[in-house]
Enzyme design. Structure first.
Site, PDB file in Angstrom:
ATOM      1  N   ILE A 140      51.366 -35.346  34.182  1.00 61.65           N
ATOM      2  CA  ILE A 140      50.633 -34.912  32.989  1.00 61.65           C
ATOM      3  C   ILE A 140      50.194 -36.220  32.348  1.00 61.65           C
ATOM      4  O   ILE A 140      51.007 -36.945  31.777  1.00 61.65           O
ATOM      5  CB  ILE A 140      51.510 -34.064  32.045  1.00 61.65           C
ATOM      6  N   PRO A 141      48.909 -36.568  32.500  1.00 58.80           N
ATOM      7  CA  PRO A 141      48.450 -37.952  32.294  1.00 58.80           C
ATOM      8  C   PRO A 141      48.316 -38.413  30.844  1.00 58.80           C
ATOM      9  O   PRO A 141      47.227 -38.677  30.350  1.00 58.80           O
ATOM     10  CB  PRO A 141      47.101 -37.963  33.018  1.00 58.80           C
ATOM     11  N   CYS A 142      49.437 -38.604  30.170  1.00 55.77           N
ATOM     12  CA  CYS A 142      49.421 -39.099  28.799  1.00 55.77           C
ATOM     13  C   CYS A 142      48.915 -40.539  28.720  1.00 55.77           C
ATOM     14  O   CYS A 142      48.462 -40.983  27.667  1.00 55.77           O
ATOM     15  CB  CYS A 142      50.795 -38.966  28.165  1.00 55.77           C
ATOM     16  N   HIS A 143      48.959 -41.260  29.846  1.00 57.85           N
ATOM     17  CA  HIS A 143      48.463 -42.640  29.855  1.00 57.85           C
ATOM     18  C   HIS A 143      46.952 -42.704  29.659  1.00 57.85           C
ATOM     19  O   HIS A 143      46.412 -43.754  29.353  1.00 57.85           O
ATOM     20  CB  HIS A 143      48.859 -43.354  31.160  1.00 57.85           C
ATOM     21  N   ARG A 144      46.267 -41.565  29.781  1.00 59.68           N
ATOM     22  CA  ARG A 144      44.809 -41.521  29.627  1.00 59.68           C
ATOM     23  C   ARG A 144      44.370 -41.320  28.180  1.00 59.68           C
ATOM     24  O   ARG A 144      43.189 -41.116  27.925  1.00 59.68           O
ATOM     25  CB  ARG A 144      44.235 -40.413  30.507  1.00 59.68           C
TER      26      ARG A 144
END
Length: 183
Positions: A140-144
């Site tokens: 779940i790409p929270c780094h984006r």
């Protein structure tokens, strides 16, 4: 363990960003945490029992291997069950819609939630809190998610890992900056 309590499991995986711990309820992935990550396992009730033989762990490790090889595995390939309240679930679902190699701001997410809920305004800080407590990072790409004007903040795995993941996905990170006092 009480008969009504659900059992949770964990395993580890060596990745390009270091050791990753995966958590599961036996069927779905409930967590993915990097070494030293803030909020490590905080949503999982009780202790996670080591178990390297779950199908969901094999699928997650395969997904991660492909991701770190530069492929673009689909999030929908994995059964995900992040634990959190309704607001956090809304934010985490929105994160899964951010395309590979792209970024959005906390403010953009807040405006979209406000639009969906038919309200005038949503706090970008509230959205940031939900993003920061994402229990299944990387997948779940929270780094984006970045701050306004390219401010890099709010990644539980640390800013250097956030930069590493964005660069891995081909994002031009020259336009971003790390605010003073953030590591």
């Amino acid at each position: 363990m009480d008969i009504n309590e659900k059992q949770y499991y964990r395993t580890t995986f060596e990745s390009a960003v270091g050791e990753i711990t995966l958590g599961s309820d036996g069927q779905s992935l409930v967590g993915l945490w990097t070494a030293g990550q803030r909020y490590f396992g905080d949503a999982v009730p009780g202790e996670m029992v080591p178990n390297d033989n779950l199908d969901v762990f094999a699928a997650a490790k395969d997904w991660l291997n492909r991701y770190f090889e530069g492929k673009r595995p689909m999030i929908s390939e994995l059964p995900l069950a992040p634990m959190g309240g309704e607001f956090r679930q809304t934010v985490w679902t929105m994160l899964t819609d951010i395309p590979y190699g792209e970024v959005v701001t906390y403010g953009e997410l807040a405006r979209e939630i406000a639009r969906q809920q038919g309200i005038n305004k949503m706090s970008a800080q509230a959205v940031g809190g939900a993003v920061g407590h994402n229990p299944i990072s990387i997948i779940i790409p929270c780094h984006r998610v970045v701050g306004a004007n390219g401010n890099l903040t709010g990644f539980a795995g640390g800013i250097q890992m956030k930069l590493q993941l964005l660069e891995h996905e081909g994002v031009d990170t020259d336009r971003f900056y790390v605010p003073a006092g953030i590591r």
